[in-house]
Motif scaffolding. Sequence first.
Motif, PDB file in Angstrom:
ATOM      1  N   ASP A 179       8.408  10.753   6.955  1.00  0.00           N
ATOM      2  CA  ASP A 179       7.927  10.692   7.456  1.00  0.00           C
ATOM      3  C   ASP A 179       6.596  10.935   6.429  1.00  0.00           C
ATOM      4  OD1 ASP A 179       8.377  12.458   9.098  1.00  0.00           O
ATOM      5  OD2 ASP A 179       8.733  14.025   8.748  1.00  0.00           O
ATOM      6  N   ARG A 180       5.959  11.269   5.811  1.00  0.00           N
ATOM      7  CA  ARG A 180       5.554  10.624   4.641  1.00  0.00           C
ATOM      8  C   ARG A 180       4.913   9.376   4.452  1.00  0.00           C
ATOM      9  NH1 ARG A 180       4.313  12.944  -1.716  1.00  0.00           N
ATOM     10  NH2 ARG A 180       6.254  14.927  -0.667  1.00  0.00           N
ATOM     11  N   LEU A 181       6.360   7.738   4.269  1.00  0.00           N
ATOM     12  CA  LEU A 181       6.257   6.950   4.132  1.00  0.00           C
ATOM     13  C   LEU A 181       5.316   6.007   5.496  1.00  0.00           C
ATOM     14  CD1 LEU A 181       9.867   5.803   3.232  1.00  0.00           C
ATOM     15  CD2 LEU A 181       7.598   5.482   1.829  1.00  0.00           C
ATOM     16  N   ASP A 182       5.733   7.210   6.792  1.00  0.00           N
ATOM     17  CA  ASP A 182       5.050   6.909   8.326  1.00  0.00           C
ATOM     18  C   ASP A 182       3.610   7.013   7.857  1.00  0.00           C
ATOM     19  OD1 ASP A 182       6.490   5.440   9.655  1.00  0.00           O
ATOM     20  OD2 ASP A 182       6.792   7.432  11.052  1.00  0.00           O
ATOM     21  N   ALA A 183       3.590   7.800   7.771  1.00  0.00           N
ATOM     22  CA  ALA A 183       2.033   9.127   7.059  1.00  0.00           C
ATOM     23  C   ALA A 183       1.246   8.171   6.140  1.00  0.00           C
ATOM     24  CB  ALA A 183       1.700  10.217   6.115  1.00  0.00           C
ATOM     25  N   TYR A 184       1.986   7.470   4.955  1.00  0.00           N
ATOM     26  CA  TYR A 184       0.780   5.656   4.353  1.00  0.00           C
ATOM     27  C   TYR A 184       0.697   5.201   5.362  1.00  0.00           C
ATOM     28  CZ  TYR A 184       2.625   9.240   0.114  1.00  0.00           C
ATOM     29  OH  TYR A 184       2.786   9.788  -1.201  1.00  0.00           O
ATOM     30  N   TRP A 185       1.818   4.695   5.510  1.00  0.00           N
ATOM     31  CA  TRP A 185       1.843   3.846   6.490  1.00  0.00           C
ATOM     32  C   TRP A 185       0.047   3.777   7.770  1.00  0.00           C
ATOM     33  CZ3 TRP A 185       4.130  -1.558   6.562  1.00  0.00           C
ATOM     34  CH2 TRP A 185       3.577  -1.979   7.603  1.00  0.00           C
ATOM     35  N   ASN A 186      -0.093   4.737   8.418  1.00  0.00           N
ATOM     36  CA  ASN A 186      -0.890   5.635   9.056  1.00  0.00           C
ATOM     37  C   ASN A 186      -2.452   4.635   8.712  1.00  0.00           C
ATOM     38  OD1 ASN A 186       1.088   5.235  11.357  1.00  0.00           O
ATOM     39  ND2 ASN A 186       1.320   7.193  11.059  1.00  0.00           N
ATOM     40  N   GLU A 223       9.290   8.155  -5.411  1.00  0.00           N
ATOM     41  CA  GLU A 223      10.206   6.901  -6.073  1.00  0.00           C
ATOM     42  C   GLU A 223      10.466   6.711  -4.018  1.00  0.00           C
ATOM     43  OE1 GLU A 223      11.617   4.584  -7.416  1.00  0.00           O
ATOM     44  OE2 GLU A 223       9.908   6.033  -8.999  1.00  0.00           O
ATOM     45  N   PRO A 224      10.456   5.543  -3.587  1.00  0.00           N
ATOM     46  CA  PRO A 224      10.024   5.154  -2.445  1.00  0.00           C
ATOM     47  C   PRO A 224      11.428   6.034  -1.673  1.00  0.00           C
ATOM     48  CG  PRO A 224       8.765   3.437  -3.211  1.00  0.00           C
ATOM     49  CD  PRO A 224       9.870   4.113  -4.336  1.00  0.00           C
ATOM     50  N   ALA A 225      12.210   5.248  -1.885  1.00  0.00           N
ATOM     51  CA  ALA A 225      13.353   5.978  -1.223  1.00  0.00           C
ATOM     52  C   ALA A 225      13.622   7.346  -0.882  1.00  0.00           C
ATOM     53  CB  ALA A 225      14.630   5.668  -2.140  1.00  0.00           C
ATOM     54  N   GLU A 226      12.541   7.808  -1.739  1.00  0.00           N
ATOM     55  CA  GLU A 226      12.879   9.576  -2.001  1.00  0.00           C
ATOM     56  C   GLU A 226      12.163   9.952  -1.245  1.00  0.00           C
ATOM     57  OE1 GLU A 226      12.747  10.841  -6.164  1.00  0.00           O
ATOM     58  OE2 GLU A 226      15.398   9.778  -6.615  1.00  0.00           O
ATOM     59  N   ALA A 227      10.759   9.310  -0.891  1.00  0.00           N
ATOM     60  CA  ALA A 227       9.766   9.635   0.105  1.00  0.00           C
ATOM     61  C   ALA A 227       9.959  10.685   1.357  1.00  0.00           C
ATOM     62  CB  ALA A 227       8.487   8.906  -0.026  1.00  0.00           C
ATOM     63  N   GLY A 228      10.494  10.493   1.958  1.00  0.00           N
ATOM     64  CA  GLY A 228      11.250  10.249   3.825  1.00  0.00           C
ATOM     65  C   GLY A 228      10.341   9.933   4.226  1.00  0.00           C
ATOM     66  N   TYR A 287       0.913  -1.314   0.336  1.00  0.00           N
ATOM     67  CA  TYR A 287      -0.112   0.074  -0.155  1.00  0.00           C
ATOM     68  C   TYR A 287       0.969   1.303  -0.095  1.00  0.00           C
ATOM     69  CZ  TYR A 287      -3.220   3.684   1.458  1.00  0.00           C
ATOM     70  OH  TYR A 287      -4.125   5.162   1.710  1.00  0.00           O
ATOM     71  N   VAL A 288       2.165   1.142   0.686  1.00  0.00           N
ATOM     72  CA  VAL A 288       2.250   2.375   0.946  1.00  0.00           C
ATOM     73  C   VAL A 288       3.124   2.401  -0.410  1.00  0.00           C
ATOM     74  CG1 VAL A 288       4.909   3.407   1.844  1.00  0.00           C
ATOM     75  CG2 VAL A 288       3.355   2.247   3.492  1.00  0.00           C
ATOM     76  N   GLU A 289       4.100   1.456  -1.082  1.00  0.00           N
ATOM     77  CA  GLU A 289       4.035   1.878  -2.625  1.00  0.00           C
ATOM     78  C   GLU A 289       3.350   2.186  -3.452  1.00  0.00           C
ATOM     79  OE1 GLU A 289       7.828  -1.785  -2.660  1.00  0.00           O
ATOM     80  OE2 GLU A 289       5.739  -2.307  -2.723  1.00  0.00           O
ATOM     81  N   ALA A 290       1.766   2.250  -3.487  1.00  0.00           N
ATOM     82  CA  ALA A 290       0.792   2.111  -3.931  1.00  0.00           C
ATOM     83  C   ALA A 290       0.853   3.778  -3.952  1.00  0.00           C
ATOM     84  CB  ALA A 290      -0.078   1.185  -4.064  1.00  0.00           C
ATOM     85  N   ARG A 291       0.924   3.975  -2.969  1.00  0.00           N
ATOM     86  CA  ARG A 291       1.140   5.446  -2.353  1.00  0.00           C
ATOM     87  C   ARG A 291       1.923   6.389  -2.810  1.00  0.00           C
ATOM     88  NH1 ARG A 291      -1.547   8.823  -1.311  1.00  0.00           N
ATOM     89  NH2 ARG A 291      -1.731   9.480   0.658  1.00  0.00           N
ATOM     90  N   CYS A 292       3.011   6.113  -2.919  1.00  0.00           N
ATOM     91  CA  CYS A 292       4.453   6.588  -3.362  1.00  0.00           C
ATOM     92  C   CYS A 292       4.745   6.492  -4.929  1.00  0.00           C
ATOM     93  CB  CYS A 292       5.573   5.802  -3.321  1.00  0.00           C
ATOM     94  SG  CYS A 292       6.305   5.655  -1.881  1.00  0.00           S
TER      95      CYS A 292
END
Length: 271
Positions: free
Chosen positions: A254-261, A247-252, A236-241
């Motif tokens: 905080d943004r990855l955590d937000a998608y995860w939440n 790119e996930p590696a460039e999202a940071g 899901y996190v990858e899909a939101r990216c």
Amino acid sequence: MQPSRDISRLIEIMAALRDPDSGCPWDLDQDFSTIKNYTIEEAYEVADAIDRQDFSDLREELGDLLLQPIYHAQMAKEGGHFDIGDVIYGITEKLIRRHPHVFGDITEVGAAAAQGRWEAIKVEERAAKAAIKGDTAPSLLDDVPQVLPALARAEKLTKRAAKVGFDWPDFASVRAKVEEELAEVSEAQLSGDAKALNEEIGDLLFAVANLARQAGVDPEAALRDANSKFTRRFHYVEARCRQDQIEPAEAGLDRLDAYWNEIRAADKAQS
């Protein structure tokens, strides 16, 4: 050679594949050690099909798993050790011996009584095997397979020890042990001693396996479910990216955590 519903055809095919003159070069190159990993892998693929409730895959994976004892037995026959008939005789004899309430004169009521008798027979079998090997003091832990996944083996070892009363009295006691081991992990990490840290994390995992057993939870299955949950949420996190064109590696983080939440909240709303 034609396919068949008769297991004898599978035995014939395996023998043909291992024929020194006309067999398959790859099959002829194999031995017990090289086939062992395929045997383990096929068992996991059966478990995966069951978890997915995919009965078409389950039928196929059971066939792949069934090939494994045929393969091992063929190699054993070539070495003069035993053949598939000996394997089948052994398991049928064991099932008959371990179920005297079905095939003998013992009358037992309920699954608990049957399980108790089964365990008593297994104790007798371990003693008999030890006597054959010249070991007069067999251990309860002797036949817990080394090849089991470490978490599953930890659960089985503690379950065996509990049979003679070597066990924590309750869930709270094991939970306290987990907390103690976690504190020791922290101490080892602060010390910078890599060997001690490795040992303490091992002790922590062992204690968690014991905690799961006390709670009536299969730790291997629980971790497998957690792995699946993590995989699904990370997808899901990858899909939101992709949706946000980053790119996930460039999202940071905080943004990855937000998608995860987001996916965590959605999961909780559905539960």
